[in-house]
Design a protein around this motif. Structure first.
Motif, PDB file in Angstrom:
ATOM      1  N   PRO A  75       0.804  -1.227   0.000  1.00 29.68           N
ATOM      2  CA  PRO A  75       0.000   0.000   0.000  1.00 29.68           C
ATOM      3  C   PRO A  75       0.835   1.275   0.000  1.00 29.68           C
ATOM      4  O   PRO A  75       0.387   2.306  -0.499  1.00 29.68           O
ATOM      5  CB  PRO A  75      -0.843  -0.111   1.269  1.00 29.68           C
ATOM      6  CG  PRO A  75      -0.158  -1.103   2.134  1.00 29.68           C
ATOM      7  CD  PRO A  75       0.605  -2.017   1.216  1.00 29.68           C
ATOM      8  N   HIS A  76       2.049   1.229   0.536  1.00 27.96           N
ATOM      9  CA  HIS A  76       2.903   2.416   0.505  1.00 27.96           C
ATOM     10  C   HIS A  76       3.304   2.738  -0.929  1.00 27.96           C
ATOM     11  O   HIS A  76       3.370   3.909  -1.306  1.00 27.96           O
ATOM     12  CB  HIS A  76       4.143   2.215   1.382  1.00 27.96           C
ATOM     13  CG  HIS A  76       3.811   2.033   2.830  1.00 27.96           C
ATOM     14  ND1 HIS A  76       3.307   3.041   3.606  1.00 27.96           N
ATOM     15  CD2 HIS A  76       3.881   0.940   3.630  1.00 27.96           C
ATOM     16  CE1 HIS A  76       3.088   2.600   4.828  1.00 27.96           C
ATOM     17  NE2 HIS A  76       3.419   1.317   4.869  1.00 27.96           N
ATOM     18  N   TRP A  77       3.544   1.706  -1.716  1.00 23.49           N
ATOM     19  CA  TRP A  77       3.927   1.927  -3.108  1.00 23.49           C
ATOM     20  C   TRP A  77       2.703   2.271  -3.957  1.00 23.49           C
ATOM     21  O   TRP A  77       2.744   3.217  -4.748  1.00 23.49           O
ATOM     22  CB  TRP A  77       4.640   0.694  -3.677  1.00 23.49           C
ATOM     23  CG  TRP A  77       5.176   0.952  -5.035  1.00 23.49           C
ATOM     24  CD1 TRP A  77       6.379   1.501  -5.344  1.00 23.49           C
ATOM     25  CD2 TRP A  77       4.499   0.716  -6.273  1.00 23.49           C
ATOM     26  NE1 TRP A  77       6.497   1.620  -6.711  1.00 23.49           N
ATOM     27  CE2 TRP A  77       5.349   1.142  -7.302  1.00 23.49           C
ATOM     28  CE3 TRP A  77       3.260   0.185  -6.607  1.00 23.49           C
ATOM     29  CZ2 TRP A  77       5.015   1.044  -8.645  1.00 23.49           C
ATOM     30  CZ3 TRP A  77       2.916   0.097  -7.959  1.00 23.49           C
ATOM     31  CH2 TRP A  77       3.789   0.526  -8.952  1.00 23.49           C
ATOM     32  N   THR A  78       1.620   1.501  -3.800  1.00 26.52           N
ATOM     33  CA  THR A  78       0.446   1.728  -4.644  1.00 26.52           C
ATOM     34  C   THR A  78      -0.182   3.096  -4.387  1.00 26.52           C
ATOM     35  O   THR A  78      -0.748   3.694  -5.300  1.00 26.52           O
ATOM     36  CB  THR A  78      -0.613   0.621  -4.458  1.00 26.52           C
ATOM     37  OG1 THR A  78      -1.007   0.560  -3.088  1.00 26.52           O
ATOM     38  CG2 THR A  78      -0.091  -0.730  -4.912  1.00 26.52           C
ATOM     39  N   SER A  79      -0.072   3.612  -3.168  1.00 22.83           N
ATOM     40  CA  SER A  79      -0.643   4.928  -2.871  1.00 22.83           C
ATOM     41  C   SER A  79       0.144   6.059  -3.530  1.00 22.83           C
ATOM     42  O   SER A  79      -0.383   7.158  -3.707  1.00 22.83           O
ATOM     43  CB  SER A  79      -0.723   5.159  -1.362  1.00 22.83           C
ATOM     44  OG  SER A  79       0.564   5.219  -0.796  1.00 22.83           O
ATOM     45  N   ARG A  80       1.383   5.794  -3.897  1.00 18.36           N
ATOM     46  CA  ARG A  80       2.189   6.818  -4.590  1.00 18.36           C
ATOM     47  C   ARG A  80       2.053   6.758  -6.105  1.00 18.36           C
ATOM     48  O   ARG A  80       2.499   7.664  -6.804  1.00 18.36           O
ATOM     49  CB  ARG A  80       3.655   6.661  -4.202  1.00 18.36           C
ATOM     50  CG  ARG A  80       3.917   7.029  -2.743  1.00 18.36           C
ATOM     51  CD  ARG A  80       5.371   6.964  -2.438  1.00 18.36           C
ATOM     52  NE  ARG A  80       5.816   5.594  -2.742  1.00 18.36           N
ATOM     53  CZ  ARG A  80       6.734   4.941  -2.083  1.00 18.36           C
ATOM     54  NH1 ARG A  80       7.347   5.511  -1.103  1.00 18.36           N
ATOM     55  NH2 ARG A  80       7.069   3.717  -2.412  1.00 18.36           N
ATOM     56  N   THR A 113      -6.336   5.942  -8.997  1.00 17.13           N
ATOM     57  CA  THR A 113      -6.118   4.531  -9.289  1.00 17.13           C
ATOM     58  C   THR A 113      -6.908   3.651  -8.334  1.00 17.13           C
ATOM     59  O   THR A 113      -7.080   3.995  -7.165  1.00 17.13           O
ATOM     60  CB  THR A 113      -4.624   4.154  -9.199  1.00 17.13           C
ATOM     61  OG1 THR A 113      -4.142   4.467  -7.898  1.00 17.13           O
ATOM     62  CG2 THR A 113      -3.800   4.889 -10.241  1.00 17.13           C
ATOM     63  N   SER A 114      -7.383   2.552  -8.848  1.00 17.27           N
ATOM     64  CA  SER A 114      -8.016   1.537  -8.005  1.00 17.27           C
ATOM     65  C   SER A 114      -7.580   0.172  -8.507  1.00 17.27           C
ATOM     66  O   SER A 114      -7.433  -0.044  -9.711  1.00 17.27           O
ATOM     67  CB  SER A 114      -9.535   1.672  -8.013  1.00 17.27           C
ATOM     68  OG  SER A 114     -10.052   1.559  -9.312  1.00 17.27           O
TER      69      SER A 114
END
Length: 115
Positions: free
Chosen positions: A65-70, A90-91
């Motif tokens: 989640p740290h990567w996907t949120s960026r 993004t989803s």
């Protein structure tokens, strides 16, 4: 109604850039990302958005989640270089949910929802 649609070439560029970015971060053994669906919309305040639905097959627990949120920030910077003003949202949607027609029925329309 969107007054000025995003040209298909730019949408293809964003889709390919997102796919390449995902491939660099995640191994093919852990995930496949297909399709990546882009929808150009205007929100209720009149802001231009680019909804990026990333359909994946793999273990959701391995999505960092740290990567996907960026990811939206990375995509937005690339879009600005092309002169695109829409903000990307993004989803990540599991392929099993994406392919399940029941997933798309709102709760209030489902017969088996308890009140």
């Amino acid at each position: 109604m969107i007054e000025k649609p995003i040209p298909q070439e730019q949408l293809d560029y964003v889709r390919n850039m997102v796919h390449d970015t995902l491939r660099l971060h995640f191994t093919p053994e852990d995930f496949t990302f297909d399709p990546i669906v882009l929808e150009h919309e205007i929100d209720y305040e009149g802001d231009e958005l680019l909804l990026i639905k990333i359909i994946f097959d793999g273990d959701q627990d391995k999505l960092d989640p740290h990567w996907t949120s960026r990811l939206p920030g990375q995509v937005h910077r690339a879009m600005l270089k092309l002169g695109m003003t829409a903000y990307p949202i993004t989803s990540f949607i599991e392929k099993s949910e994406w392919e399940d027609p029941y997933y798309w029925v709102p709760d209030y329309l489902r017969e088996d929802v308890e009140e």
